[in-house]
Design a protein around this motif. Structure first.
Motif, short mmCIF file in Angstrom:
data_model
loop_
_atom_site.label_atom_id
_atom_site.label_comp_id
_atom_site.label_asym_id
_atom_site.label_seq_id
_atom_site.Cartn_x
_atom_site.Cartn_y
_atom_site.Cartn_z
N ILE A 261 -16.64 -15.59 8.73
CA ILE A 261 -15.54 -15.17 9.60
C ILE A 261 -16.09 -14.46 10.82
N GLY A 262 -17.11 -13.62 10.60
CA GLY A 262 -17.69 -12.89 11.72
C GLY A 262 -18.39 -13.79 12.72
N ALA A 263 -18.86 -14.97 12.27
CA ALA A 263 -19.58 -15.86 13.18
C ALA A 263 -18.68 -16.34 14.32
N ILE A 264 -17.45 -16.71 14.00
CA ILE A 264 -16.56 -17.16 15.06
C ILE A 264 -16.10 -15.98 15.91
N GLY A 265 -15.95 -14.81 15.27
CA GLY A 265 -15.64 -13.61 16.06
C GLY A 265 -16.76 -13.25 17.01
N ALA A 321 -4.15 -21.31 11.80
CA ALA A 321 -5.25 -20.63 12.48
C ALA A 321 -6.28 -21.60 13.02
N VAL A 322 -6.61 -22.64 12.25
CA VAL A 322 -7.68 -23.54 12.64
C VAL A 322 -7.34 -24.30 13.91
N ARG A 323 -6.16 -24.94 13.93
CA ARG A 323 -5.78 -25.71 15.12
C ARG A 323 -5.58 -24.81 16.33
N THR A 324 -5.05 -23.61 16.10
CA THR A 324 -4.85 -22.69 17.22
C THR A 324 -6.18 -22.30 17.85
N VAL A 325 -7.16 -21.98 17.02
CA VAL A 325 -8.46 -21.55 17.54
C VAL A 325 -9.20 -22.71 18.21
N ARG A 326 -9.08 -23.92 17.66
CA ARG A 326 -9.74 -25.06 18.29
C ARG A 326 -9.16 -25.33 19.68
N ALA A 327 -7.84 -25.30 19.80
CA ALA A 327 -7.23 -25.49 21.11
C ALA A 327 -7.59 -24.36 22.06
N SER A 328 -7.64 -23.15 21.53
CA SER A 328 -8.03 -22.01 22.36
C SER A 328 -9.45 -22.14 22.85
N GLY A 329 -10.34 -22.65 21.98
CA GLY A 329 -11.72 -22.84 22.38
C GLY A 329 -11.87 -23.81 23.53
N VAL A 330 -11.04 -24.87 23.54
CA VAL A 330 -11.08 -25.83 24.65
C VAL A 330 -10.71 -25.13 25.96
N LEU A 331 -9.68 -24.27 25.92
CA LEU A 331 -9.28 -23.54 27.13
C LEU A 331 -10.40 -22.61 27.59
N ALA A 332 -11.06 -21.96 26.64
CA ALA A 332 -12.16 -21.05 27.01
C ALA A 332 -13.31 -21.80 27.68
N VAL A 333 -13.62 -22.96 27.16
CA VAL A 333 -14.70 -23.77 27.75
C VAL A 333 -14.32 -24.20 29.16
N LEU A 365 -7.26 -12.98 14.40
CA LEU A 365 -7.29 -13.87 13.24
C LEU A 365 -8.50 -13.58 12.35
N CYS A 366 -9.60 -13.19 12.94
CA CYS A 366 -10.78 -12.84 12.15
C CYS A 366 -10.52 -11.59 11.30
N PHE A 367 -9.89 -10.57 11.89
CA PHE A 367 -9.57 -9.37 11.12
C PHE A 367 -8.55 -9.66 10.03
N ALA A 368 -7.54 -10.48 10.35
CA ALA A 368 -6.53 -10.82 9.35
C ALA A 368 -7.16 -11.60 8.20
N PHE A 425 -16.57 -23.93 15.04
CA PHE A 425 -16.53 -23.11 13.82
C PHE A 425 -15.13 -22.69 13.41
N ALA A 426 -14.10 -23.23 14.04
CA ALA A 426 -12.73 -22.79 13.73
C ALA A 426 -12.37 -22.98 12.27
N GLY A 427 -12.99 -23.96 11.60
CA GLY A 427 -12.66 -24.24 10.21
C GLY A 427 -12.92 -23.09 9.26
N VAL A 428 -13.75 -22.12 9.65
CA VAL A 428 -14.04 -21.01 8.73
C VAL A 428 -12.84 -20.10 8.54
N LEU A 429 -11.86 -20.20 9.42
CA LEU A 429 -10.66 -19.38 9.28
C LEU A 429 -9.65 -20.00 8.33
N ARG A 430 -9.91 -21.19 7.83
CA ARG A 430 -8.93 -21.87 6.98
C ARG A 430 -8.57 -21.07 5.74
N PRO A 431 -9.51 -20.44 5.02
CA PRO A 431 -9.11 -19.67 3.83
C PRO A 431 -8.20 -18.51 4.15
N GLY A 432 -8.16 -18.06 5.41
CA GLY A 432 -7.32 -16.93 5.76
C GLY A 432 -5.93 -17.29 6.19
#
Length: 449
Positions: A261-265, A321-333, A365-368, A425-432
Motif C-alpha cells: 500500500i505504501g508503494a503507491i503512496g 479504488a483501483v479504477r479511480t487511481v488508474r484514471a488519476s494516474g493518467v491525469l498525473a502523467v 485511499l492508502c490510509f483507508a 500499481f493501482a491494483g494493490v489497493l484492491r483489498p482495501g
C-alpha cells in the motif's frame, strides 16, 4: 488507534452487549421505543435509544472536528510552500542547497512519527492531537527566521517532526470515525486538508504579491491557526487505551500489509511534494515569472487537489479504488508532460493543476486501506505514513540535486515517470475496497448525506 476505547462506548453503557448496532438494529430500537411509548414507557428501551442517538451525534460531531484539524494542518503547509522563494533568498541558499534543506521536514517527520502512538496512549487521543497540532502550527514561524543553511535545516527538521506526529494522530482518528460511520470519508478529510492548504497558499500568494516579510506573515498565520486547531480538538473522539493495553513500541518496522500500500503512496507523495515545494520555484527560474504568479501556481495546484479530494468519496464508492487511481494516474502523467514541455507559464500552471487532480485521492485511499489491513491497523497506518513521508524526504532533495546537475525540467521528467507508477500499481489497493470488506454490523451509519 484500534486497540483504544472510547469512554462513551464502555461495557454496560451501550445498548448492545458487544459490537456496534447496525442500521436495522437502530431502526428497530426506535420503532420499539415508540410502540412502548404508546402502551407504557420502557425506561431501558429509552436509555438504549438515547445511547444510540447520542453516539451517532458524537461521531458526526467528531467527523467535522477532525475535518477542521485536517484543514488547519493543510493551511500551515500552504502558508509555508508559497513563501519558499522568500525563505530561499533570506537564507541565501542555492537551488541545490534548498533541495537539501527541504529534505529535513520529511526526515524530522520520519524520525518523530513513531512517537505519536506513545503520546496518544499516554495522554489520550484528544489531548495528544490538541498538543501536537499546536506544536505544528507554531513551528510555521521557524523556517522564515533562519538566516543560513544550517539554521534552515534545523528549523525544517523541527517543522517536519511536529507535522508528522500530528499527521499520524489525525489520520488515525479519521480512520476510526470512518469505521464508525460505515462509509468512506477519508478522501473528504484529505480534501479539507487541501482546502486548508488552498487558503494558506492564497494568503501566501497575496503576501508575496504585496512583497510582505514572510516572518510577519507566518507569525500572524501561526497565531490564528493555533487557536482554530486547539478549539477544534475539543470535539474529536476522546479515545483512551484499554486498561490492560500495553504501550505501543516507540519504533517499529512497517508491517508487511503496509509495504505494498505504501508503494503507491510513495509515487503520489513524491509528485505532491515536488509540485508543492518546487512549483513556485519552477515558474520563477525556469519560465522567469514574477513572484506573485509563481506563488499562484502553487495555489492552482492545491485548488485542484482540494476539489478532487472533496469529490473523491463519491467517485471511489462508484468506481472503486483501483479504477479511480488508474484514471488519476493518467491525469498525473499528462500533467507532468505539460510541465516538462511548457514554454509559457499558462502551460506549466495547467500541468501542475492536472498533476494535483491526478494524485489527489491516492494518499487518502492508502490510509483507508491501511486502516483495514492486517491484524494491527494502527501500526499499518503508521507504516504507510512512514513510507509516504520517506517519499517526501526523497522528493525535494532529489528534485533540487537533479536540478543543480541538469535543470528543473529534467527533474520533473522524474516526477512524470514516477506518476506512471500510479497506473501500474493501482491494483494493490484492491483489498482495501469497501465493497469487499464492509460488514453490515460494523458501524453505526450516518443517515444523513
Amino acid at each position: 488507534m484500534r486497540a483504544c476505547r472510547d469512554p462513551s462506548r464502555s461495557a454496560g453503557r451501550g445498548p448492545w452487549p458487544a459490537g456496534r448496532p447496525s442500521y436495522y438494529q437502530a431502526g428497530f430500537l426506535i420503532v420499539y421505543a415508540r410502540t412502548r411509548h404508546e402502551h407504557g414507557r420502557d425506561p431501558e428501551g429509552d436509555r438504549r435509544m438515547g445511547n444510540v442517538v447520542d453516539e451517532q451525534r458524537q461521531v458526526r460531531r467528531s467527523r467535522y472536528a477532525v475535518a477542521a484539524v485536517f484543514a488547519v494542518h493543510g493551511a500551515v503547509t500552504g502558508s509555508f510552500a508559497t513563501r519558499v522563494p522568500w525563505i530561499q533568498d533570506h537564507a541565501g541558499v542555492s537551488a541545490g542547497q534548498l533541495g537539501i534543506a527541504l529534505a529535513f521536514p520529511a526526515l524530522g517527520a520520519s524520525v518523530a512519527m513513531p512517537l505519536a502512538g506513545s503520546i496518544s496512549h499516554r495522554f489520550g487521543a484528544r489531548n495528544a492531537l490538541r498538543g501536537l497540532i499546536a506544536l505544528w502550527t507554531l513551528s510555521l514561524v521557524l523556517p522564515s527566521l533562519a538566516p543560513n543553511l544550517l539554521t534552515l535545516c534545523l528549523a525544517l527538521f523541527t517543522y517536519g517532526a511536529t507535522a508528522g506526529m500530528a499527521d499520524v494522530a489525525m489520520n488515525a482518528l479519521g480512520v476510526e470515525v470512518e469505521n464508525r460511520l460505515g462509509r468512506s470519508i477519508m478522501s473528504g478529510l484529505h480534501g479539507m486538508w487541501s482546502a486548508g492548504a488552498l487558503v494558506g497558499s492564497a494568503a501566501g500568494t497575496l503576501a508575496a504579491h504585496l512583497g510582505s516579510d514572510a516572518r510577519l506573515h507566518h507569525v500572524l498565520a501561526a497565531a490564528v491557526l493555533t487557536v482554530v486547531g486547539v478549539l477544534s480538538c475539543q470535539w474529536v473522539l476522546d479515545l483512551q487505551p484499554a486498561e490492560d493495553e500495553e504501550p505501543p513500541p516507540r519504533f517499529a518496522l512497517p508491517p508487511r500489509s503496509a509495504l505494498l500500500i505504501g508503494a503507491i503512496g510513495f509515487c503520489a507523495v513524491f509528485a505532491e511534494g515536488a509540485s508543492l515545494d518546487w512549483s513556485a520555484v519552477y515558474l520563477r527560474e525556469q519560465l522567469e515569472t514574477s513572484a506573485g504568479l509563481a506563488a499562484a501556481c502553487t495555489t492552482g495546484f492545491t485548488l485542484t487537489m482540494a476539489v478532487a479530494r472533496l469529490a473523491g468519496d463519491r467517485i471511489v464508492d462508484r468506481f472503486g479504488a483501483v479504477r479511480t487511481v488508474r484514471a488519476s494516474g493518467v491525469l498525473a502523467v499528462l500533467g507532468g508532460l505539460l510541465i516538462v514541455i511548457a514554454d509559457h507559464p499558462a502551460v506549466a500552471m495547467s500541468g501542475f493543476a492536472l498533476m494535483g487532480l491526478g494524485i489527489a485521492v491516492v494518499v487518502p485511499l492508502c490510509f483507508a486501506a491501511a486502516g483495514r489491513s492486517g491484524s494491527n491497523p494502527s501500526l499499518a497506518i503508521a507504516g504507510v505514513a512512514t513510507i509516504t513521508y520517506t517519499s517526501g524526504l526523497i522528493a525535494p532533495s532529489a528534485i533540487g540535486m537533479l536540478a543543480q546537475a541538469t535543470s528543473l525540467m529534467v527533474s520533473f521528467c522524474l516526477v512524470t515517470a514516477l506518476s506512471c507508477g500510479l497506473v501500474a500499481f493501482a491494483g494493490v489497493l484492491r483489498p482495501g475496497e469497501r465493497a469487499k470488506i464492509g460488514r453490515p454490523d460494523a458501524a453505526v451509519p450516518d443517515p444523513r448525506p
